[in-house]
Design an enzyme around this catalytic site. Structure first.
Site, mmCIF file in Angstrom:
data_model
loop_
_atom_site.group_PDB
_atom_site.id
_atom_site.type_symbol
_atom_site.label_atom_id
_atom_site.label_comp_id
_atom_site.label_asym_id
_atom_site.label_seq_id
_atom_site.Cartn_x
_atom_site.Cartn_y
_atom_site.Cartn_z
ATOM 1 N N MET A 146 0.807 -1.257 0.274
ATOM 2 C CA MET A 146 -0.130 -0.146 0.160
ATOM 3 C C MET A 146 0.896 1.325 0.060
ATOM 4 O O MET A 146 0.324 2.303 0.275
ATOM 5 C CB MET A 146 -0.772 0.146 1.298
ATOM 6 C CG MET A 146 -1.831 -1.152 1.149
ATOM 7 S SD MET A 146 -3.354 -0.767 2.125
ATOM 8 C CE MET A 146 -2.860 -0.645 3.637
ATOM 9 N N LEU A 159 6.683 2.922 1.481
ATOM 10 C CA LEU A 159 7.789 1.889 1.623
ATOM 11 C C LEU A 159 8.794 2.188 2.751
ATOM 12 O O LEU A 159 9.375 3.393 2.663
ATOM 13 C CB LEU A 159 8.353 1.700 0.185
ATOM 14 C CG LEU A 159 7.113 1.332 -0.817
ATOM 15 C CD1 LEU A 159 7.698 0.941 -2.246
ATOM 16 C CD2 LEU A 159 6.361 0.256 -0.475
ATOM 17 N N HIS A 160 9.088 1.160 3.365
ATOM 18 C CA HIS A 160 10.189 1.080 4.162
ATOM 19 C C HIS A 160 11.155 0.013 4.100
ATOM 20 O O HIS A 160 10.643 -0.904 2.976
ATOM 21 C CB HIS A 160 9.490 1.051 5.789
ATOM 22 C CG HIS A 160 8.536 0.132 5.998
ATOM 23 N ND1 HIS A 160 8.813 -1.240 6.028
ATOM 24 C CD2 HIS A 160 7.406 0.410 6.359
ATOM 25 C CE1 HIS A 160 7.852 -1.641 6.311
ATOM 26 N NE2 HIS A 160 6.865 -1.039 6.339
ATOM 27 N N HIS A 178 9.467 -3.397 3.185
ATOM 28 C CA HIS A 178 9.070 -3.631 1.830
ATOM 29 C C HIS A 178 10.314 -3.941 0.932
ATOM 30 O O HIS A 178 10.236 -4.767 -0.071
ATOM 31 C CB HIS A 178 8.351 -2.434 1.490
ATOM 32 C CG HIS A 178 7.368 -2.122 2.027
ATOM 33 N ND1 HIS A 178 7.026 -1.066 2.740
ATOM 34 C CD2 HIS A 178 5.978 -2.715 1.842
ATOM 35 C CE1 HIS A 178 5.802 -0.833 3.301
ATOM 36 N NE2 HIS A 178 4.945 -2.034 2.894
ATOM 37 N N LYS A 185 5.215 -9.897 9.638
ATOM 38 C CA LYS A 185 4.601 -8.868 10.664
ATOM 39 C C LYS A 185 3.171 -9.002 10.803
ATOM 40 O O LYS A 185 2.271 -9.043 11.590
ATOM 41 C CB LYS A 185 4.946 -7.496 10.340
ATOM 42 C CG LYS A 185 4.404 -6.293 11.604
ATOM 43 C CD LYS A 185 4.879 -4.912 11.515
ATOM 44 C CE LYS A 185 3.894 -4.492 10.370
ATOM 45 N NZ LYS A 185 2.735 -3.877 10.702
ATOM 46 N N GLN A 236 -2.427 -11.884 8.331
ATOM 47 C CA GLN A 236 -3.010 -11.915 6.795
ATOM 48 C C GLN A 236 -2.274 -12.614 6.230
ATOM 49 O O GLN A 236 -2.877 -13.354 4.925
ATOM 50 C CB GLN A 236 -2.595 -10.257 6.458
ATOM 51 C CG GLN A 236 -2.402 -10.042 4.962
ATOM 52 C CD GLN A 236 -1.782 -8.522 4.565
ATOM 53 O OE1 GLN A 236 -2.623 -7.766 4.803
ATOM 54 N NE2 GLN A 236 -0.615 -8.290 4.487
HETATM 55 O O1 PAF Z 1 -0.042 -5.802 3.656
HETATM 56 C C1 PAF Z 1 -0.350 -4.793 2.841
HETATM 57 O O2 PAF Z 1 0.292 -3.820 2.744
HETATM 58 C C2 PAF Z 1 -1.903 -4.920 2.281
HETATM 59 O O3 PAF Z 1 -2.734 -5.633 3.267
HETATM 60 C C3 PAF Z 1 -1.785 -5.777 1.000
HETATM 61 C C4 PAF Z 1 -1.368 -7.243 1.294
HETATM 62 C C5 PAF Z 1 -0.883 -4.881 -0.024
HETATM 63 C C6 PAF Z 1 -3.255 -5.597 0.390
HETATM 64 O O4 PAF Z 1 -3.708 -4.411 0.211
#
Ligand code: PAF
Length: 282
Positions: A30, A33-34, A37, A149, A153
């Site tokens: 999303m 970025l750090h 990522h 983290k 998810q």
């Molecule tokens: O972890 C994230 O940044 C979001 O939940 C993702 C996986 C990009 C889905 O929008």
């Protein structure tokens, strides 16, 4: 680095690579970025010929009153970081490109989506599963990378891929931390200087819980409650802190071996989450 704002442009680029027999790795994000990522991108680069990163602040995973509007959008800085990391393609769609008007389909991974974060963020994981499924269909990668983290998810995405026979291999990377132990997160930017001093206590508390269990203490609510009290005394508003099984994220029982302690706690405007995986030698 190519930038595609539309599905047509994305598909054209990916099709060329596929025809050339290249392996494609995908890192959905999303933005804002750090280093966490960038680690995902680096691992993706090692594993494939081409790397696609998406930046899309997905409205359907934010609840009413959550931070969708305020979520940090740092497109120029993000592009520079991705360029430096030698990403091949950045997919940067608009909300209209991602969601057709009147779209009716939602992916819901039952049970897993209602535990832990799902209990206090109803609908959040349906939004995540739906957008990740859509992104997989758009990018059609061979592999996709997610950070540990967001352990819940990750578990939900693995379950979705398995249940729906999605031909994408899911890989995960370890949480990247500040030297204080604080897990890197796009939401850390909301922390005030005072809260930045307090925030690392979340990870320290998880470590304490892990050490207590490893040293033979009974897994019970007493340990969880003591940890929550300690976080709240430090200034957090703890949402949950649970000791559970790594496999299904259900409450851990005494005989379980592969464990996970995970927590979510608010500190000022920021809702922090973190977790630690560990195993008991039996
Ligand atoms: O972890 C994230 O940044 C979001 O939940 C993702 C996986 C990009 C889905 O929008």
């Amino acid at each position: 680095m190519q930038v595609a704002n539309t599905l047509v442009d994305l598909r054209n680029a990916v099709k060329t690579w596929r025809l050339a027999g290249e392996r494609i790795a995908f890192v959905p994000t999303m933005g804002n970025l750090h280093a966490g990522h960038i680690k995902l991108v680096e691992e993706a680069k090692q594993a494939a010929d081409k790397v696609v990163v998406s930046i899309f602040v997905n409205p359907t995973q934010f609840g009413v009153g959550e931070d969708f509007e305020a979520y940090p959008r740092t497109e120029d800085a993000d592009k520079q970081k991705l360029q430096a990391a030698k990403v091949d393609l950045l997919f940067l769609p608009s909300v209209a490109e991602m969601y057709a008007e009147g779209a009716k389909t939602v992916i819901s991974v039952k049970t897993l989506s209602t535990l832990h974060c799902g209990a206090s963020r109803p609908g959040h994981f349906d939004g995540v599963a739906t957008v990740v499924n859509k992104l997989f269909n758009m990018v059609q990668p061979d592999l996709a990378f997610f950070g540990q983290k967001d352990y819940q998810q990750l578990a939900i995405i693995r379950a979705m891929v398995n249940d729906l026979n999605i031909p994408v291999e899911i890989r995960s990377t370890e949480t990247v931390r500040e030297s204080s132990g604080l897990a890197m997160s796009s939401r850390n930017g909301y922390l005030s200087p005072e809260h930045i001093q307090i925030a690392p206590k979340l990870y320290r508390t998880l470590c304490t819980v892990r050490d207590e269990v490893l040293s033979g203490n009974k897994i019970d609510e007493k340990i969880e409650k003591a940890a929550i009290t300690s976080l709240n005394n430090a200034g957090f508003q703890t949402d949950y802190l649970n000791i559970c099984r790594q496999t299904d994220l259900q409450k851990a029982e005494q005989q379980d071996v592969d464990l996970l302690v995970l927590a979510a706690a608010k500190l000022g405007r920021s809702r922090l989450i973190d977790n630690i995986c560990f195993s008991l030698a039996r």
